[in-house]
Design a protein around this motif. Structure first.
Motif, PDB file in Angstrom:
ATOM      1  N   VAL A 204      66.873  32.831  53.804  1.00 27.27           N
ATOM      2  CA  VAL A 204      65.827  32.567  54.799  1.00 27.27           C
ATOM      3  C   VAL A 204      64.754  33.644  54.675  1.00 27.27           C
ATOM      4  O   VAL A 204      65.060  34.816  54.452  1.00 27.27           O
ATOM      5  CB  VAL A 204      66.488  32.599  56.206  1.00 27.27           C
ATOM      6  N   ASP A 205      63.488  33.245  54.806  1.00 28.01           N
ATOM      7  CA  ASP A 205      62.358  34.184  54.760  1.00 28.01           C
ATOM      8  C   ASP A 205      62.276  34.969  53.461  1.00 28.01           C
ATOM      9  O   ASP A 205      61.868  36.132  53.450  1.00 28.01           O
ATOM     10  CB  ASP A 205      62.446  35.214  55.918  1.00 28.01           C
ATOM     11  N   SER A 206      62.687  34.363  52.365  1.00 29.53           N
ATOM     12  CA  SER A 206      62.620  35.104  51.110  1.00 29.53           C
ATOM     13  C   SER A 206      61.328  34.807  50.352  1.00 29.53           C
ATOM     14  O   SER A 206      61.011  35.496  49.378  1.00 29.53           O
ATOM     15  CB  SER A 206      63.838  34.773  50.233  1.00 29.53           C
ATOM     16  N   GLY A 207      60.602  33.782  50.760  1.00 33.38           N
ATOM     17  CA  GLY A 207      59.354  33.431  50.078  1.00 33.38           C
ATOM     18  C   GLY A 207      59.460  32.146  49.268  1.00 33.38           C
ATOM     19  O   GLY A 207      58.596  31.851  48.445  1.00 33.38           O
ATOM     20  N   LYS A 208      60.503  31.336  49.524  1.00 33.22           N
ATOM     21  CA  LYS A 208      60.723  30.100  48.742  1.00 33.22           C
ATOM     22  C   LYS A 208      59.518  29.157  48.834  1.00 33.22           C
ATOM     23  O   LYS A 208      59.017  28.665  47.834  1.00 33.22           O
ATOM     24  CB  LYS A 208      61.969  29.341  49.249  1.00 33.22           C
ATOM     25  N   THR A 209      59.091  28.891  50.080  1.00 33.94           N
ATOM     26  CA  THR A 209      58.000  27.932  50.278  1.00 33.94           C
ATOM     27  C   THR A 209      56.706  28.438  49.634  1.00 33.94           C
ATOM     28  O   THR A 209      55.975  27.663  49.006  1.00 33.94           O
ATOM     29  CB  THR A 209      57.792  27.683  51.788  1.00 33.94           C
ATOM     30  N   SER A 210      56.449  29.737  49.772  1.00 28.70           N
ATOM     31  CA  SER A 210      55.228  30.298  49.172  1.00 28.70           C
ATOM     32  C   SER A 210      55.297  30.167  47.655  1.00 28.70           C
ATOM     33  O   SER A 210      54.319  29.789  47.008  1.00 28.70           O
ATOM     34  CB  SER A 210      55.066  31.766  49.553  1.00 28.70           C
ATOM     35  N   PHE A 211      56.472  30.440  47.077  1.00 32.74           N
ATOM     36  CA  PHE A 211      56.605  30.314  45.625  1.00 32.74           C
ATOM     37  C   PHE A 211      56.422  28.850  45.201  1.00 32.74           C
ATOM     38  O   PHE A 211      55.751  28.565  44.209  1.00 32.74           O
ATOM     39  CB  PHE A 211      57.956  30.854  45.131  1.00 32.74           C
ATOM     40  N   CYS A 212      57.027  27.928  45.947  1.00 32.67           N
ATOM     41  CA  CYS A 212      56.885  26.498  45.612  1.00 32.67           C
ATOM     42  C   CYS A 212      55.408  26.102  45.634  1.00 32.67           C
ATOM     43  O   CYS A 212      54.929  25.386  44.747  1.00 32.67           O
ATOM     44  CB  CYS A 212      57.651  25.620  46.609  1.00 32.67           C
ATOM     45  N   THR A 213      54.675  26.570  46.638  1.00 33.98           N
ATOM     46  CA  THR A 213      53.244  26.238  46.756  1.00 33.98           C
ATOM     47  C   THR A 213      52.498  26.782  45.531  1.00 33.98           C
ATOM     48  O   THR A 213      51.697  26.074  44.899  1.00 33.98           O
ATOM     49  CB  THR A 213      52.662  26.868  48.048  1.00 33.98           C
ATOM     50  N   PHE A 214      52.790  28.020  45.192  1.00 32.08           N
ATOM     51  CA  PHE A 214      52.147  28.671  44.045  1.00 32.08           C
ATOM     52  C   PHE A 214      52.453  27.912  42.749  1.00 32.08           C
ATOM     53  O   PHE A 214      51.574  27.632  41.936  1.00 32.08           O
ATOM     54  CB  PHE A 214      52.650  30.124  43.983  1.00 32.08           C
TER      55      PHE A 214
ATOM     56  N   THR B 165      64.536  24.424  48.840  1.00 30.73           N
ATOM     57  CA  THR B 165      65.843  24.278  49.498  1.00 30.73           C
ATOM     58  C   THR B 165      65.902  25.129  50.765  1.00 30.73           C
ATOM     59  O   THR B 165      65.005  25.922  51.027  1.00 30.73           O
ATOM     60  CB  THR B 165      66.984  24.726  48.544  1.00 30.73           C
ATOM     61  N   ASP B 166      67.000  24.961  51.525  1.00 30.08           N
ATOM     62  CA  ASP B 166      67.169  25.754  52.748  1.00 30.08           C
ATOM     63  C   ASP B 166      67.675  27.152  52.391  1.00 30.08           C
ATOM     64  O   ASP B 166      68.115  27.393  51.276  1.00 30.08           O
ATOM     65  CB  ASP B 166      68.174  25.046  53.662  1.00 30.08           C
ATOM     66  N   GLY B 167      67.640  28.046  53.373  1.00 30.00           N
ATOM     67  CA  GLY B 167      67.998  29.451  53.127  1.00 30.00           C
ATOM     68  C   GLY B 167      69.468  29.784  53.341  1.00 30.00           C
ATOM     69  O   GLY B 167      69.838  30.955  53.434  1.00 30.00           O
ATOM     70  N   TRP B 168      70.326  28.755  53.417  1.00 31.24           N
ATOM     71  CA  TRP B 168      71.758  28.981  53.650  1.00 31.24           C
ATOM     72  C   TRP B 168      72.418  29.287  52.306  1.00 31.24           C
ATOM     73  O   TRP B 168      72.776  28.375  51.569  1.00 31.24           O
ATOM     74  CB  TRP B 168      72.356  27.731  54.294  1.00 31.24           C
ATOM     75  N   VAL B 169      72.527  30.573  51.984  1.00 33.53           N
ATOM     76  CA  VAL B 169      73.066  30.949  50.669  1.00 33.53           C
ATOM     77  C   VAL B 169      74.217  31.947  50.763  1.00 33.53           C
ATOM     78  O   VAL B 169      74.901  32.195  49.776  1.00 33.53           O
ATOM     79  CB  VAL B 169      71.965  31.556  49.752  1.00 33.53           C
TER      80      VAL B 169
END
Ligand SMILES: Nc1ncnc2c1ncn2[C@@H]1O[C@H](COP(=O)(O)OP(=O)(O)OP(=O)(O)O)[C@@H](O)[C@H]1O
Ligand SMILES: [Mg+2]
Length: 427
Positions: free
Chosen positions: A101-111, A199-203
């Motif tokens: 969670v809050d690792s930057g996944k969505t920002s990376f996907c956008t980029f 994906t979700d942040g449940w890791v």
């Protein structure tokens, strides 16, 4: 207020805010901000504005918003390297991005999506983060083709989605895996060259690792991008074989979102997908209900209903029996003790679920057409058990064949008020 930005700096904007570029050159996660374009930064979100050429912006900051000018680039340098490597793979490419969670996944996907669009690839994104989905309403897995660069994946309207009905994958793993696999195949069949899966942040923890590994195995992809903060992804990555893994760093200046901010972002998303909604009535006999005790069976035989009423010491206003169990709906004023319920279950030798009139109000619903294509979401306002009709507030205007009840309850302002398994098959 007007703000002048120096070249080769990054302006971090925490919403709620809007930014209008007056002069100069600025980009957001690879997407160019046009002169006079109004960029909205939602509350709970931070967007990095990279100043390519000295710029002047008009800033409007809402309550709690703030800005921070930093000397670094807008994205970690490994993001550029990862994007270059991924774009050089044989097409079609499917990339899954994992991280906590809050690792930057969505920002990376956008980029990444923007980098692919700029190379004229037929690009698509699937958002499988049920709780913080930007493509598709919360509690769904949604996909969209990306025709032009975007500053925020929320700008995209889902072209198709799979309704799961929960904001956490832990109780809905198979639904997410099946839904994601199905959407991935659809996107590739439709000719996508480059597909990015968020994906979700449940890791963390064994259950989460097992789930992510199953997701990766069942969906299948050309590469995995691991968004590291520490060694939280090691158990997953150590068990991954035969797939290319690219390690990238989380951005350094992360502003973690608390539960309230996350709920608020979901609320904005419910509002987006409920635009133009009105209350519509659906008769029990016109629509099928999926994975629910309601609509799964038929009326109880007269004698069985008599026995049930005697044992509960009240006559249900509605009851239904299927192989999975008996559903009995009582008036709000009635009560049933645990002992009574146990006796009833022992007698009928099956599960008996007692619910009360009105328990259903606010339940999130997914609506599908006869080919099980997702049409949109709705909120169950009330069920008229006598007339056997449901009132659903929804913007869907196409013919609905199937209803799927979620576990989320929303009030009239689309605020989440709790969870409910009122119609769930799992009693
Ligand atoms: N390039 C960046 N520069 C600075 N901060 C960033 C950058 N990218 C992301 N952030 C910060 O990190 C936060 C989390 O980013 P993001 O939403 O991309 O993460 P996430 O892993 O998708 O989170 P979630 O688990 O909530 O979906 C953002 O709100 C922002 O504060
Ligand atoms: Mg995210």
């Amino acid at each position: 207020m007007k703000h002048v930005l120096d070249e080769r700096k990054t302006l971090l904007v925490d919403g709620p805010a809007s930014v209008c570029l007056l002069s100069g050159e600025v980009s957001v996660l690879g997407a160019t901000l046009e002169i006079e374009e109004n960029l909205i930064v939602r509350e709970g979100k931070r967007l990095p504005l990279w100043v390519k050429q000295r710029a002047t912006v008009e800033l409007m900051l809402g309550e709690g918003a703030c800005i921070n000018e930093v000397d670094e680039g807008d994205v970690p340098s490994l993001w550029n390297e990862a994007a270059t490597q991924l774009l050089s793979l044989d097409k079609p490419v499917t990339v899954m991005v994992i991280g906590k969670v809050d690792s930057g996944k969505t920002s990376f996907c956008t980029f990444l999506v923007n980098t692919a669009v700029m190379q004229n690839l037929k690009t698509a994104v699937v958002d499988a983060d049920l709780g913080q989905s930007d493509v598709g309403p919360p509690s769904t897995v949604g996909f969209a083709f990306v025709e032009k660069t975007v500053k925020d994946l929320f700008e995209l309207d889902a072209q198709c989605a799979v309704f799961v009905g929960s904001t956490s994958p832990s109780g809905a793993m198979s639904k997410v895996i099946d839904g994601l696999s199905c959407l991935k195949n659809r996107v590739l069949d439709a000719g996508a060259d480059f597909l990015v899966i968020n994906t979700d942040g449940w890791v963390e923890g064994e259950e989460a690792s097992t789930y992510k590994l199953r997701l990766l195995e069942m969906v299948g992809c050309s590469a995995v991008v691991a968004m590291h903060q520490g060694n939280e992804l090691t158990p997953i990555l150590d068990s991954l074989h035969n797939v290319k893994v690219l390690d990238v760093d989380s951005p350094q200046l992360i502003e973690p979102r608390n539960r309230e901010k996350r709920k608020l972002l979901r609320e904005l998303s419910y509002k987006k997908y409920m635009k133009g909604a009105k209350t519509q009535s659906f008769s029990f006999s016109w629509v099928k209900v999926r994975d629910s005790l309601l609509g799964a069976g038929g009326p109880l035989h007269r004698k069985r209903l008599e026995t049930l009423s005697n044992m509960l010491r009240t006559r249900p206003i509605y009851s239904e029996e299927s192989v999975d169990g008996i559903l009995a709906v009582l008036k709000r004023s009635e009560t049933v003790t645990e002992k009574q319920l146990k006796d009833v279950e022992d007698y009928f030798r099956k599960r008996v679920k007692v619910i009360y009139e009105g328990d259903e109000a606010g339940l999130l619903v997914g609506l599908e057409d006869e080919e099980n294509n997702f049409l949109g979401i709705g909120v169950l306002r009330e069920v008229d058990y006598k007339r056997k009709a449901m009132k659903i507030y929804t913007p869907v205007s196409k013919k609905v064949s199937t209803l799927c009840f979620g576990q989320i309850k929303l009030n009239k302002n689309f605020k989440e008020t709790g969870l409910s398994t009122v119609y769930s098959v799992n009693l």
